[in-house]
Design a protein around this motif. Structure first.
Motif, short mmCIF file in Angstrom:
data_model
loop_
_atom_site.label_atom_id
_atom_site.label_comp_id
_atom_site.label_asym_id
_atom_site.label_seq_id
_atom_site.Cartn_x
_atom_site.Cartn_y
_atom_site.Cartn_z
N LEU A 1 -3.46 -5.14 5.32
CA LEU A 1 -3.98 -5.28 3.96
C LEU A 1 -5.46 -4.93 3.91
CD1 LEU A 1 -3.01 -6.79 1.12
CD2 LEU A 1 -4.74 -8.40 1.89
N GLN B 1 -7.28 -0.96 2.62
CA GLN B 1 -8.18 -1.07 1.48
C GLN B 1 -7.50 -1.52 0.19
OE1 GLN B 1 -10.83 2.25 1.19
NE2 GLN B 1 -10.90 2.53 3.39
N CYS C 1 -8.88 -2.85 -4.90
CA CYS C 1 -8.35 -3.07 -6.24
C CYS C 1 -7.85 -4.48 -6.45
CB CYS C 1 -7.20 -2.11 -6.53
SG CYS C 1 -7.68 -0.39 -6.50
N HIS C 2 -7.50 -5.17 -5.38
CA HIS C 2 -6.94 -6.53 -5.52
C HIS C 2 -7.88 -7.53 -4.88
CE1 HIS C 2 -2.96 -5.19 -6.80
NE2 HIS C 2 -3.03 -4.25 -5.87
N PRO D 1 -3.91 -6.95 -10.16
CA PRO D 1 -3.93 -8.41 -10.23
C PRO D 1 -4.35 -9.03 -8.89
CG PRO D 1 -1.67 -7.55 -10.48
CD PRO D 1 -2.56 -6.37 -10.33
N LEU E 1 -4.07 -11.23 -5.64
CA LEU E 1 -2.85 -11.38 -4.84
C LEU E 1 -2.67 -12.79 -4.29
CD1 LEU E 1 -2.76 -8.01 -2.85
CD2 LEU E 1 -1.51 -8.63 -4.91
N ILE F 1 0.80 -14.07 -5.07
CA ILE F 1 1.74 -12.99 -5.34
C ILE F 1 3.18 -13.39 -5.01
CG2 ILE F 1 1.25 -11.87 -3.11
CD1 ILE F 1 2.16 -10.16 -6.41
N MET G 1 6.62 -12.44 -7.09
CA MET G 1 7.46 -11.32 -6.69
C MET G 1 8.28 -11.69 -5.45
SD MET G 1 4.94 -8.07 -6.84
CE MET G 1 5.75 -6.72 -7.62
N VAL H 1 4.67 -1.58 -3.07
CA VAL H 1 3.75 -1.00 -2.09
C VAL H 1 4.15 0.44 -1.77
CG1 VAL H 1 2.96 -1.13 0.31
CG2 VAL H 1 3.10 -3.21 -1.08
N GLY I 1 2.76 2.58 -8.72
CA GLY I 1 3.13 2.52 -10.14
C GLY I 1 2.18 1.64 -10.91
N ASN J 1 -0.75 2.45 -12.23
CA ASN J 1 -2.11 2.66 -11.76
C ASN J 1 -2.34 2.28 -10.31
OD1 ASN J 1 -3.31 3.92 -13.84
ND2 ASN J 1 -4.08 2.04 -14.82
N TYR K 1 2.05 3.83 -1.46
CA TYR K 1 1.61 3.80 -0.06
C TYR K 1 2.70 4.27 0.89
CZ TYR K 1 -2.94 1.80 -0.93
OH TYR K 1 -4.24 1.63 -1.32
N LEU L 1 2.85 -6.18 6.47
CA LEU L 1 2.09 -6.37 5.24
C LEU L 1 2.86 -7.27 4.28
CD1 LEU L 1 -0.25 -5.57 3.36
CD2 LEU L 1 1.06 -3.57 2.71
N LEU M 1 2.20 -10.91 2.65
CA LEU M 1 2.13 -11.16 1.21
C LEU M 1 3.04 -12.33 0.80
CD1 LEU M 1 2.07 -7.54 -0.33
CD2 LEU M 1 0.17 -9.14 -0.05
C1 HEC Z 1 -6.26 1.95 -6.76
C2 HEC Z 1 -6.10 0.54 -6.90
C3 HEC Z 1 -5.03 -0.17 -6.07
C4 HEC Z 1 -4.90 -0.20 -4.72
C5 HEC Z 1 -5.77 0.53 -3.68
C6 HEC Z 1 -3.79 -1.05 -4.43
N1 HEC Z 1 -3.27 -1.53 -5.60
FE1 HEC Z 1 -1.75 -2.83 -5.76
N2 HEC Z 1 -1.84 -2.72 -7.78
C7 HEC Z 1 -2.76 -2.00 -8.48
C8 HEC Z 1 -2.50 -2.15 -9.90
C9 HEC Z 1 -3.31 -1.53 -11.04
C10 HEC Z 1 -1.37 -2.99 -10.01
C11 HEC Z 1 -0.68 -3.46 -11.29
C12 HEC Z 1 0.51 -2.53 -11.49
C13 HEC Z 1 1.25 -2.84 -12.75
O1 HEC Z 1 0.71 -3.51 -13.61
O2 HEC Z 1 2.37 -2.37 -12.85
C14 HEC Z 1 -1.00 -3.33 -8.65
C15 HEC Z 1 0.05 -4.15 -8.36
C16 HEC Z 1 0.33 -4.61 -7.10
C17 HEC Z 1 1.30 -5.62 -6.78
C18 HEC Z 1 2.12 -6.36 -7.82
C19 HEC Z 1 1.23 -7.45 -8.37
C20 HEC Z 1 1.79 -8.16 -9.57
O3 HEC Z 1 1.33 -9.30 -9.75
O4 HEC Z 1 2.56 -7.56 -10.32
C21 HEC Z 1 1.29 -5.80 -5.44
C22 HEC Z 1 2.13 -6.75 -4.62
C23 HEC Z 1 0.30 -4.89 -4.90
N3 HEC Z 1 -0.26 -4.20 -5.94
C24 HEC Z 1 0.01 -4.78 -3.55
C25 HEC Z 1 -0.89 -3.85 -3.04
C26 HEC Z 1 -1.08 -3.63 -1.64
C27 HEC Z 1 -0.39 -4.38 -0.54
C28 HEC Z 1 -2.02 -2.66 -1.55
C29 HEC Z 1 -2.55 -2.01 -0.26
C30 HEC Z 1 -1.56 -1.38 0.56
C31 HEC Z 1 -2.41 -2.27 -2.87
N4 HEC Z 1 -1.72 -3.02 -3.77
C32 HEC Z 1 -3.36 -1.32 -3.16
C33 HEC Z 1 -3.81 -1.25 -7.96
C34 HEC Z 1 -4.00 -1.01 -6.61
#
Ligand code: HEC
Length: 499
Positions: free
Chosen positions: A403, A407, A411-412, A423, A425, A428, A432, A441, A445, A447, A451, A463, A467
């Protein structure tokens, strides 16, 4: 020594005979103003003038060291900050003086507006004032560019991209602004000329004109409900008022200006001492994309507005809105030059001012913390809180490292530290299921980048295992609603909680 005094008077007379300035200056200083204009509400204009003098003086001193060349500007600021005695203080005074000046000019304008002081015969004083506001903002913007640091570089980039959207002449405008197609040496030279010669020259000339009109037309009398401005009678009424209640401007009215100006000066000094100079942030480097360039305070609201605007509205809003705003300000005294001055009789004006002030305030506040941009250094500077690692299996701890390394926290946030694009985490696993997390992951989706290609299966497993331990306090783990439905239809009375 009577001889010396005699000489002094002779020298004075020699100059006075040639200049003839004593009488007009004395008249200006002692001219009568209506008694009720001696008020703490009337001090902002003179404070702005005093700040302008401060800016000119500190600016000249800065120009002695500052080098307006793309390769040396940034270094010369560092040199000022660290090698010149009190150089940092000089920079801080000029920077804070600029912020205070913008603020005081805005307050002055708001006061003039709410007191109806732009009405006959002071329409032109207001119109010149609008240009003074634009020039003050122009000084703030060009000054920020002279720092030629990362913020300046990206601020310019944004400015240029705004200019490039002007229909037809956009390209030419950018060329004019940057001194070529890109931000480079000529850009800085151009902004230096603007900041040091062009705008200050015009600014000082217009301030002179503005003050001349204030002297000539008299300070706006205190508005009274029912005292209506009419072109036919106003000047006579004003003179009568001055004759009846007049007091000499100096010292009876001016002491409040002096005290307020001194208080503002002390505030600038206090801010300079406490908070120091602005920047310079990193050396400008086009290969490092600054995700959150911060403009100076006067432009924060523009930055916030642009960030929140839907992209398809950007171009129209960026041009049409400023044109309309400036046009409205210029036309205001021409269309509303007569009538009531008192705020209790001008509810629309009061409401308008309140809406503008609140909007600017809110957007400026939003601009200071930019919730939409990820904190890109979150993963290096903030470790995952120990509480989240305590009592975890090796696999889960392995996941915590993934995690961090991938990076995700750009965003989180976890434990309150990290980006705000996605949002937090911390809880989380209460929202979920494991399957949903894997999907999110791998496929991304909403924004979030996918990965799928950046994680191998064992990393993904670790990972997601990590979570699933993030459940917040005492929250039950998330369950798959569809599965539960299947379960409960198969065994209808399995769990009393589900009924
Ligand atoms: C560029 C920014 C960005 C990065 C980097 C990113 N995320 Fe996200 N993530 C988001 C956004 C924006 C959402 C909300 C998506 C939505 O509303 O559908 C999200 C949603 C999620 C969610 C669902 C959260 C929820 O409450 O619905 C999880 C779990 C998550 N990300 C895990 C990860 C993990 C693990 C990583 C690293 C491997 C990661 N994210 C990297 C932007 C990012």
């Amino acid at each position: 020594m009577p001889g010396l005094k005699q000489r002094g008077i002779e020298i004075y007379n020699w100059f006075e005979q040639r200049l003839g300035l004593a009488t007009p200056i004395l008249e200006a200083v002692e001219h009568e103003v209506p008694e009720n204009t001696s008020s703490w509400w009337y001090v902002f204009g003179s404070a702005a003038t005093v700040l302008l003098v401060l800016q000119v003086m500190t600016g000249i001193l800065l120009a002695l060291v500052y080098t307006p060349s793309a390769s040396h500007a940034w270094n010369s600021l560092e040199f000022l900050d660290h090698n010149v005695k009190l150089g940092w203080f000089l920079r801080a005074m000029h920077g804070w003086g600029s912020d205070f000046m913008v603020a005081v000019v805005l307050i002055h304008m708001a006061q003039v507006f709410i007191f109806g002081a732009y009405k006959f015969p002071r329409e032109l004083t207001w119109i010149v004032g609008v240009f003074l506001l634009l020039m003050t903002l122009g000084m703030a913007f060009t000054g920020q560019v002279l720092r030629f640091d990362q913020d300046a570089y990206w601020g310019l980039g944004i400015g240029a991209s705004i200019a490039s959207r002007v229909p037809l002449i956009g390209g030419w405008l950018v060329d004019m602004m940057l001194g070529g197609p890109i931000i480079a040496g000529p850009t800085l030279t151009r902004f230096f000329a603007l900041h040091v010669f062009v705008i200050p020259g015009a600014l000082l000339a217009l301030v002179g004109l503005h003050l001349w009109m204030v002297l000539r037309l008299g300070i706006n009398d205190w508005p009274m409900p029912g005292r209506i401005v009419r072109k036919s009678t106003y000047v006579r009424e004003y003179h009568e008022l001055t004759k009846q209640t007049g007091i000499p401007f100096v010292p009876d009215a001016a002491w409040k200006d002096a005290i307020f100006a001194a208080a503002i000066m002390l505030s600038v000094i206090a801010c300079a001492l406490l908070f120091g100079p602005f920047g310079p942030t990193g050396q400008p480097d086009p290969t490092i994309i600054q995700t959150a360039p911060k403009p100076d305070f006067a432009f924060l609201w523009i930055y916030a507005v642009l960030a929140y605007l839907p992209p398809n509205l950007e171009t129209p809003v960026m041009f049409i809105a400023p044109m309309l705003a400036i046009g409205a300000m210029l036309l205001l005294p021409l269309v509303a030059g007569e009538g009531e001055k008192h705020w209790s009789r001008r509810p629309v004006a009061v409401l308008m001012l309140a809406v503008i002030a609140v909007t600017l305030g809110v957007f400026t506040r939003l601009g200071t913390y930019t919730p939409w941009s990820p904190i890109m250094d979150a993963w290096t500077s903030d470790a995952i809180p120990v509480t989240y690692l305590h009592d975890r299996t090796p696999l889960e701890r392995q996941g915590a490292i993934v995690l961090q390394n991938k990076q995700c926290r750009n965003c989180h946030s976890i434990g309150g530290a990290g980006g705000l694009r996605g949002p937090a985490l911390d809880a989380i696993a209460a929202r979920m299921t494991e399957d949903q997390m894997i999907r999110q992951v791998l496929q991304g989706g909403g924004n979030m980048p996918a990965y799928g290609n950046a994680l191998n299966p064992s990393e993904t497993t670790a990972l997601v295992r990590f979570l699933t331990t993030l459940r917040g306090r005492d929250l039950p783990p998330a369950t798959d609603a569809s599965r539960r439905l299947v379960l409960s239809s198969e065994t209808p009375a399995s769990s009393p909680r589900e009924r």
